[in-house]
Design a protein around this motif. Structure first.
Motif, mmCIF file in Angstrom:
data_model
loop_
_atom_site.group_PDB
_atom_site.id
_atom_site.type_symbol
_atom_site.label_atom_id
_atom_site.label_comp_id
_atom_site.label_asym_id
_atom_site.label_seq_id
_atom_site.Cartn_x
_atom_site.Cartn_y
_atom_site.Cartn_z
ATOM 1 N N ALA A 122 0.858 -1.179 0.000
ATOM 2 C CA ALA A 122 0.000 0.000 0.000
ATOM 3 C C ALA A 122 0.895 1.231 0.000
ATOM 4 O O ALA A 122 1.712 1.419 0.919
ATOM 5 N N ALA A 123 0.756 2.050 -1.037
ATOM 6 C CA ALA A 123 1.636 3.211 -1.186
ATOM 7 C C ALA A 123 1.572 4.138 0.019
ATOM 8 O O ALA A 123 2.592 4.700 0.441
ATOM 9 N N CYS A 124 0.363 4.319 0.580
ATOM 10 C CA CYS A 124 0.230 5.245 1.699
ATOM 11 C C CYS A 124 1.015 4.778 2.914
ATOM 12 O O CYS A 124 1.560 5.599 3.675
ATOM 13 N N LEU A 125 1.121 3.466 3.109
ATOM 14 C CA LEU A 125 1.909 2.949 4.227
ATOM 15 C C LEU A 125 3.393 3.201 3.996
ATOM 16 O O LEU A 125 4.137 3.502 4.937
ATOM 17 N N SER A 126 3.846 3.080 2.744
ATOM 18 C CA SER A 126 5.246 3.372 2.438
ATOM 19 C C SER A 126 5.548 4.856 2.592
ATOM 20 O O SER A 126 6.629 5.237 3.049
ATOM 21 N N LEU A 127 4.604 5.707 2.222
ATOM 22 C CA LEU A 127 4.806 7.144 2.385
ATOM 23 C C LEU A 127 4.924 7.515 3.858
ATOM 24 O O LEU A 127 5.767 8.336 4.246
ATOM 25 N N ALA A 128 4.075 6.917 4.687
ATOM 26 C CA ALA A 128 4.158 7.167 6.126
ATOM 27 C C ALA A 128 5.479 6.659 6.690
ATOM 28 O O ALA A 128 6.103 7.308 7.545
ATOM 29 N N ALA A 129 5.913 5.495 6.213
ATOM 30 C CA ALA A 129 7.207 4.960 6.642
ATOM 31 C C ALA A 129 8.340 5.874 6.206
ATOM 32 O O ALA A 129 9.291 6.124 6.963
ATOM 33 N N ARG A 130 8.242 6.409 4.977
ATOM 34 C CA ARG A 130 9.272 7.321 4.471
ATOM 35 C C ARG A 130 9.356 8.577 5.328
ATOM 36 O O ARG A 130 10.451 9.061 5.634
ATOM 37 N N ASP A 131 8.222 9.100 5.751
ATOM 38 C CA ASP A 131 8.230 10.281 6.622
ATOM 39 C C ASP A 131 9.038 10.009 7.887
ATOM 40 O O ASP A 131 9.821 10.854 8.337
ATOM 41 N N HIS A 132 8.852 8.821 8.460
ATOM 42 C CA HIS A 132 9.537 8.516 9.720
ATOM 43 C C HIS A 132 11.034 8.295 9.500
ATOM 44 O O HIS A 132 11.854 8.697 10.332
ATOM 45 N N VAL A 133 11.398 7.673 8.385
ATOM 46 C CA VAL A 133 12.812 7.490 8.063
ATOM 47 C C VAL A 133 13.496 8.849 7.892
ATOM 48 O O VAL A 133 14.579 9.092 8.446
ATOM 49 N N GLU A 134 12.870 9.736 7.132
ATOM 50 C CA GLU A 134 13.488 11.032 6.865
ATOM 51 C C GLU A 134 13.550 11.907 8.111
ATOM 52 O O GLU A 134 14.480 12.701 8.279
ATOM 53 N N ASP A 135 12.574 11.761 8.984
ATOM 54 C CA ASP A 135 12.537 12.529 10.219
ATOM 55 C C ASP A 135 13.526 11.977 11.241
ATOM 56 O O ASP A 135 14.308 12.720 11.840
ATOM 57 N N SER A 136 13.515 10.674 11.440
ATOM 58 C CA SER A 136 14.329 10.051 12.484
ATOM 59 C C SER A 136 15.790 9.890 12.080
ATOM 60 O O SER A 136 16.695 10.051 12.911
ATOM 61 N N GLY A 137 16.001 9.544 10.815
ATOM 62 C CA GLY A 137 17.351 9.215 10.380
ATOM 63 C C GLY A 137 18.339 10.339 10.546
ATOM 64 O O GLY A 137 19.426 10.160 11.108
ATOM 65 N N VAL A 138 17.983 11.513 10.093
ATOM 66 C CA VAL A 138 18.898 12.652 10.156
ATOM 67 C C VAL A 138 19.140 13.105 11.584
ATOM 68 O O VAL A 138 20.187 13.681 11.900
ATOM 69 N N ARG A 139 18.200 12.840 12.476
ATOM 70 C CA ARG A 139 18.314 13.247 13.881
ATOM 71 C C ARG A 139 18.874 12.139 14.771
ATOM 72 O O ARG A 139 19.140 12.363 15.946
ATOM 73 N N GLY A 140 19.001 10.935 14.219
ATOM 74 C CA GLY A 140 19.484 9.816 15.015
ATOM 75 C C GLY A 140 18.490 9.357 16.065
ATOM 76 O O GLY A 140 18.874 8.780 17.088
ATOM 77 N N LEU A 141 17.199 9.580 15.817
ATOM 78 C CA LEU A 141 16.175 9.202 16.790
ATOM 79 C C LEU A 141 15.925 7.698 16.747
ATOM 80 O O LEU A 141 16.095 7.050 15.704
ATOM 81 N N LEU A 142 15.488 7.154 17.882
ATOM 82 C CA LEU A 142 15.087 5.755 17.972
ATOM 83 C C LEU A 142 13.631 5.679 18.409
ATOM 84 O O LEU A 142 13.164 6.517 19.176
ATOM 85 N N GLY A 143 12.934 4.679 17.927
ATOM 86 C CA GLY A 143 11.565 4.464 18.371
ATOM 87 C C GLY A 143 10.532 4.956 17.380
ATOM 88 O O GLY A 143 10.840 5.391 16.274
ATOM 89 N N HIS A 144 9.292 4.919 17.804
ATOM 90 C CA HIS A 144 8.155 5.137 16.916
ATOM 91 C C HIS A 144 7.618 6.560 16.937
ATOM 92 O O HIS A 144 6.821 6.930 16.078
ATOM 93 N N LYS A 145 8.043 7.350 17.891
ATOM 94 C CA LYS A 145 7.550 8.726 17.974
ATOM 95 C C LYS A 145 8.413 9.637 17.129
ATOM 96 O O LYS A 145 9.637 9.656 17.253
ATOM 97 N N GLY A 146 7.765 10.418 16.250
ATOM 98 C CA GLY A 146 8.483 11.358 15.417
ATOM 99 C C GLY A 146 8.910 12.595 16.196
ATOM 100 O O GLY A 146 8.474 12.814 17.331
ATOM 101 N N SER A 147 9.736 13.421 15.579
ATOM 102 C CA SER A 147 10.187 14.639 16.249
ATOM 103 C C SER A 147 9.037 15.596 16.503
ATOM 104 O O SER A 147 9.128 16.470 17.372
#
Length: 234
Positions: A122-147
Motif C-alpha cells: 500500500a503506497a500510503c503505508l510506504s509514504l508514512a514509513a518514508r516520513d519517519h525514516v526522513e525525520d528520524s534518520g537525520v536526527r538519530g532518533l530511535l523508536g516510533h515517535k516522530g520529532s
C-alpha cells in the motif's frame, strides 16, 4: 582474534516496538469506514527501491513458507560464535544479548506456526514509513515517535482516507532484506518477541516499507502494516 562491536553496521539491531503501537495493530485500531467507502491512498509513492521491494518479498516468504524460513535461520545460526554474530564478509561482529538461543527459539516457532496470507503493498503505508525514516534518520532518533510527536497511526492518516489500523516495526543497522526480516523474527533481547508476533499477525493485509540512512546506526528500515486492504489512488 576478531574484534567486535555492539554497534557494528549491518548487524541485526532494532528498537523495541512500543506496546502502544502493537496493541493498536492487534486491536484493529477501530477502523472507521463503511462498506460503501473503502480505505484508499490519497497519494502515490514514486517508486519503491529494489531493497524495499525485497523487504516486502522477504516478509511474504516468511509468512507464506515459515518452514523454508526456518532453514534460512538455521544457516544464519552458523555465523554465531557464542553471543557474537559475524555477518559473512564483515570485518567485525556484534555482541547479541541471547546468542543462538534466540535463533533456536525463532526456528522452533517457524517450524510450528501456520502459514499466513501474503501482504499487499500500500503506497500510503510506504509514504508514512518514508516520513519517519526522513525525520528520524537525520536526527538519530530511535523508536516510533516522530520529532513532531506523531505516532504511526497519525503518520498513516496523512495519506489514507478514511482511517485504518496501523502497526509498525523498525530495524536499525541491517542493510539487506534478509538481515532486516531475519533480525525482526529472531527479536534478540526482546522478551515479548513483539516484532515476530506482528510479522505473523493473521489479520494483516497491507504493508509499506521505507529504507534510508540513520545518523547513529547508518541504516534504518520502517515497516508499516494495516489490517485493511487499502486501495491505490485513482
Amino acid at each position: 582474534m576478531k574484534q567486535y562491536s555492539k554497534y557494528s553496521p549491518g548487524i541485526v539491531l532494532m528498537a523495541t516496538i512500543t506496546l502502544y503501537a502493537l496493541l493498536y495493530s492487534l486491536s484493529g485500531a477501530v477502523a472507521l469506514f463503511s462498506q460503501q467507502e473503502l480505505p484508499r491512498c490519497t497519494a502515490q509513492v514514486d517508486s519503491l527501491t529494489t531493497l524495499e521491494r525485497q523487504v516486502i518479498a522477504e516478509i511474504n516468504l516468511a509468512r507464506s513458507r515459515p518452514q523454508v524460513y526456518a532453514a534460512i535461520l538455521t544457516e544464519i545460526k552458523a555465523d554465531y560464535k557464542g553471543n557474537i554474530y559475524y555477518r559473512p564478509g564483515a570485518a567485525a561482529g556484534v555482541e547479541t544479548r541471547e546468542g543462538v538461543a534466540a535463533v533456536d527459539e525463532a526456528i522452533r516457532y517457524l517450524l510450528t506456526v501456520a502459514p499466513c496470507d501474503t501482504l499487499k503493498h500500500a503506497a500510503c503505508l510506504s509514504l508514512a514509513a518514508r516520513d519517519h525514516v526522513e525525520d528520524s534518520g537525520v536526527r538519530g532518533l530511535l523508536g516510533h515517535k516522530g520529532s513532531d510527536g506523531s505516532e504511526v497511526f497519525e503518520r498513516v492518516q496523512r495519506y489514507v482516507k478514511p482511517q485504518v489500523s496501523a502497526g509498525e516495526c523498525i530495524s536499525y543497522g541491517p542493510y539487506t532484506a534478509r538481515g532486516i526480516v531475519a533480525g525482526l523474527l529472531i527479536d534478540d533481547g526482546v522478551a515479548s518477541r513483539i516484532h515476530r508476533v506482528l510479522l505473523f499477525k493473521t489479520s494483516l493485509q497491507s504493508v509499506g516499507v521505507a529504507f534510508g540512512p540513520h545518523q547513529r546506526f547508518r541504516h534504518m528500515c520502517v515497516i508499516n502494516f494495516s489490517s485493511e486492504i487499502i486501495q491505490a489512488m485513482q
